[in-house]
Design a protein around this motif. Structure first.
Motif, PDB file in Angstrom:
ATOM      1  N   GLN A 126       0.842  -1.196   0.000  1.00 21.56           N
ATOM      2  CA  GLN A 126       0.000   0.000   0.000  1.00 21.56           C
ATOM      3  C   GLN A 126       0.883   1.253   0.000  1.00 21.56           C
ATOM      4  O   GLN A 126       2.041   1.197   0.397  1.00 21.56           O
ATOM      5  CB  GLN A 126      -0.914  -0.014   1.231  1.00 21.56           C
ATOM      6  CG  GLN A 126      -1.934  -1.143   1.209  1.00 21.56           C
ATOM      7  CD  GLN A 126      -2.831  -1.134   2.432  1.00 21.56           C
ATOM      8  OE1 GLN A 126      -2.446  -0.681   3.495  1.00 21.56           O
ATOM      9  NE2 GLN A 126      -4.054  -1.635   2.270  1.00 21.56           N
ATOM     10  N   PRO A 127       0.364   2.392  -0.467  1.00 20.75           N
ATOM     11  CA  PRO A 127       1.173   3.612  -0.532  1.00 20.75           C
ATOM     12  C   PRO A 127       1.739   3.992   0.835  1.00 20.75           C
ATOM     13  O   PRO A 127       1.043   3.941   1.848  1.00 20.75           O
ATOM     14  CB  PRO A 127       0.181   4.669  -1.029  1.00 20.75           C
ATOM     15  CG  PRO A 127      -0.894   3.900  -1.718  1.00 20.75           C
ATOM     16  CD  PRO A 127      -1.005   2.594  -0.993  1.00 20.75           C
ATOM     17  N   ARG A 128       3.003   4.376   0.838  1.00 25.61           N
ATOM     18  CA  ARG A 128       3.665   4.841   2.053  1.00 25.61           C
ATOM     19  C   ARG A 128       3.527   6.364   2.121  1.00 25.61           C
ATOM     20  O   ARG A 128       3.929   7.067   1.203  1.00 25.61           O
ATOM     21  CB  ARG A 128       5.139   4.448   2.041  1.00 25.61           C
ATOM     22  CG  ARG A 128       5.903   4.909   3.277  1.00 25.61           C
ATOM     23  CD  ARG A 128       7.396   4.679   3.107  1.00 25.61           C
ATOM     24  NE  ARG A 128       7.695   3.282   2.937  1.00 25.61           N
ATOM     25  CZ  ARG A 128       8.892   2.817   2.581  1.00 25.61           C
ATOM     26  NH1 ARG A 128       9.876   3.675   2.303  1.00 25.61           N
ATOM     27  NH2 ARG A 128       9.098   1.530   2.458  1.00 25.61           N
ATOM     28  N   VAL A 129       2.955   6.866   3.220  1.00 24.31           N
ATOM     29  CA  VAL A 129       2.623   8.283   3.343  1.00 24.31           C
ATOM     30  C   VAL A 129       3.347   8.899   4.529  1.00 24.31           C
ATOM     31  O   VAL A 129       3.251   8.406   5.657  1.00 24.31           O
ATOM     32  CB  VAL A 129       1.103   8.488   3.520  1.00 24.31           C
ATOM     33  CG1 VAL A 129       0.770   9.970   3.574  1.00 24.31           C
ATOM     34  CG2 VAL A 129       0.333   7.810   2.400  1.00 24.31           C
ATOM     35  N   LEU A 130       4.082   9.971   4.269  1.00 22.73           N
ATOM     36  CA  LEU A 130       4.661  10.780   5.336  1.00 22.73           C
ATOM     37  C   LEU A 130       3.777  12.007   5.517  1.00 22.73           C
ATOM     38  O   LEU A 130       3.724  12.882   4.646  1.00 22.73           O
ATOM     39  CB  LEU A 130       6.088  11.205   4.986  1.00 22.73           C
ATOM     40  CG  LEU A 130       6.703  12.293   5.883  1.00 22.73           C
ATOM     41  CD1 LEU A 130       6.755  11.844   7.342  1.00 22.73           C
ATOM     42  CD2 LEU A 130       8.086  12.695   5.392  1.00 22.73           C
TER      43      LEU A 130
END
Length: 442
Positions: A126-130
């Protein structure tokens, strides 16, 4: 959640009066200490009149006394840093536990990771979000709802900025340049293939960080950049907060809101914009609304309406928890963003080097604004697209959420149902350099 809520700084006796400003924090600490016995007595009284074995607890007089005691204790209390309280989430229809842990740390910030404990690996990553949280008075936990909304379909990290009064003076300064350096270091720690999302105030330093990384052809540049209700160009549709900052100028803020941290805090003698002054600003901007809310709490407590009382407690436990900002960071941000408009004018620098958003070519861009935002007016965040002129048109998206104000851009029911799905689609599409991102705005 703007940087400092400019309209609320308390007027002092004379213009430019550091003699008054400096001891203000010390007097505040003494006042807090002097109220401790009264708080202890009212807390004991509340317990007495809430005890079902006390016959007065079943009368209107007893209930009113208990309610009054709780209001006194809550309005005079110093609120500590709230807990995240995100113990689990639902991923693909299955509840999974969540562990919040630090994966990177420096004196003024920790990078927190919301580790979802899967019993078996996901079929596809899944997308990695900062999420870059604001450093503007409230703790990162103010974005609890934001994190909660992204957890089911994203690998979530967030910046957890430190309370300046808890950082010893020996750790040195922290200014806007350091903030930008921290963002770049965190993106390096995550090692690429990361989507960065700035909520409000961090939009400017995030654009600066990505611009610097692109100019240096940094391999760890984020895949996409999402800016939500950010003050990129406050000359567009300026709000009351923006106008006040320009009218007063940087010297007014330096002379009226900067003071030194008193004993016994670890950051003693550090120059800060203290949390209690910020809170005064937050409250004074909507004083009538806050007074009405506390009157309603009193009525709910007397009637025994626990659910509505709990909602009030939950909101104000978060809202009244504030932290100090380093003076150099606060003043540099005010001057750069709200007074000089340095980024949109092409005059912003980082450690002597000009910040040039036109260098950004590999990063997809999404901007999100609220129709009724009275902090970052419509068009202020959208201005990023004009600055990032080298990003292909098919790799950029702008979305305006109808019917929401500033807070609704990153929290609430419309955020969860309408904004989050669009950001998710944008991030998925951004991973494909040839994909068109127009659908994310529809």
């Amino acid at each position: 959640m703007p940087i400092g809520e400019f309209g609320g700084a308390p007027p002092l006796v004379a213009e430019g009066s550091p003699v008054i400003t400096t001891p203000m924090y010390w007097m505040y600490e003494m006042a807090q200490a002097s109220l401790n016995p009264a708080r202890a007595v009212t807390d004991a009284t509340k317990i007495l009149f809430q005890n079902p074995l006390n016959p007065w607890s079943h009368t209107d007089v007893g209930k009113s006394l208990a309610a009054a005691c709780e209001l006194f204790e809550r309005t005079t209390r110093r609120y500590g840093k709230p807990e995240w309280g995100l113990n689990d989430t639902e991923v693909n229809g299955i509840r999974v536990p969540v562990e919040v842990r630090s994966v990177w740390e420096k004196p003024f910030c920790r990078l927190l990771y919301f580790d979802r404990k899967f019993t078996r690996p996901l079929r596809s990553p899944q997308p990695r979000v900062l999420i870059v949280a604001p450093m503007s008075g409230h703790y990162a936990t103010l974005l609890r709802g934001t994190v909660e909304a992204f957890l089911p379909a994203h690998e979530v990290y967030i910046t957890d900025w430190a309370d300046a009064r808890m950082v010893p003076l020996s750790e040195g300064r922290f200014d806007l340049d350091d903030y930008i350096d921290y963002v770049i270091e965190m993106l390096h720690v995550l090692g690429g293939n990361t989507h960065v999302m700035a909520v409000c105030q961090p939009s400017v330093p995030v654009v600066a960080a990505v611009s610097i990384m692109e100019a240096q052809r940094d391999p760890f540049v984020p895949t996409s950049m999402t800016l939500m209700g950010g003050p990129i160009d406050t000359r567009r549709n300026p709000t009351a907060v923006n106008k006040l900052a320009e009218q007063r100028g940087i010297d007014w803020f330096r002379n009226h809101v900067i003071t030194k941290v008193p004993f016994p805090h670890p950051g003693m003698m550090r120059d800060v914009y203290p949390g209690f002054l910020q809170l005064n600003g937050f409250i004074s901007m909507n004083l009538d609304r806050h007074m009405d809310a506390h009157k309603q709490l009193f009525a709910h407590l007397v009637k025994g309406d626990g659910d509505l009382a709990d909602k009030h407690r939950d909101f104000y436990d978060e809202y009244l928890a504030v932290m100090d900002l380093t003076a150099e960071y606060y003043l540099q941000t005010v001057d750069t963003v709200f007074v000089k408009h340095a980024l949109p004018k092409g005059e912003m620098t980082h450690r002597g080097t000009r910040v040039d958003p036109s260098k950004i070519t590999r990063v997809a861009l999404m901007t999100v604004e609220g129709e009724k935002d009275d902090i970052s007016g419509l068009g202020q965040t959208e201005a990023t697209h004009g600055l990032c002129s080298s990003i292909p048109e098919r790799r950029r998206v702008h979305y305006v959420q109808q019917g929401v104000g500033h807070y609704g851009v990153f929290n609430g029911s419309r955020f969860k149902s309408e904004i989050v799905p669009r950001i998710h689609d944008f991030m998925i599409s951004a991973a494909n350099p040839k994909a068109s991102l127009a659908a994310a705005a529809e």
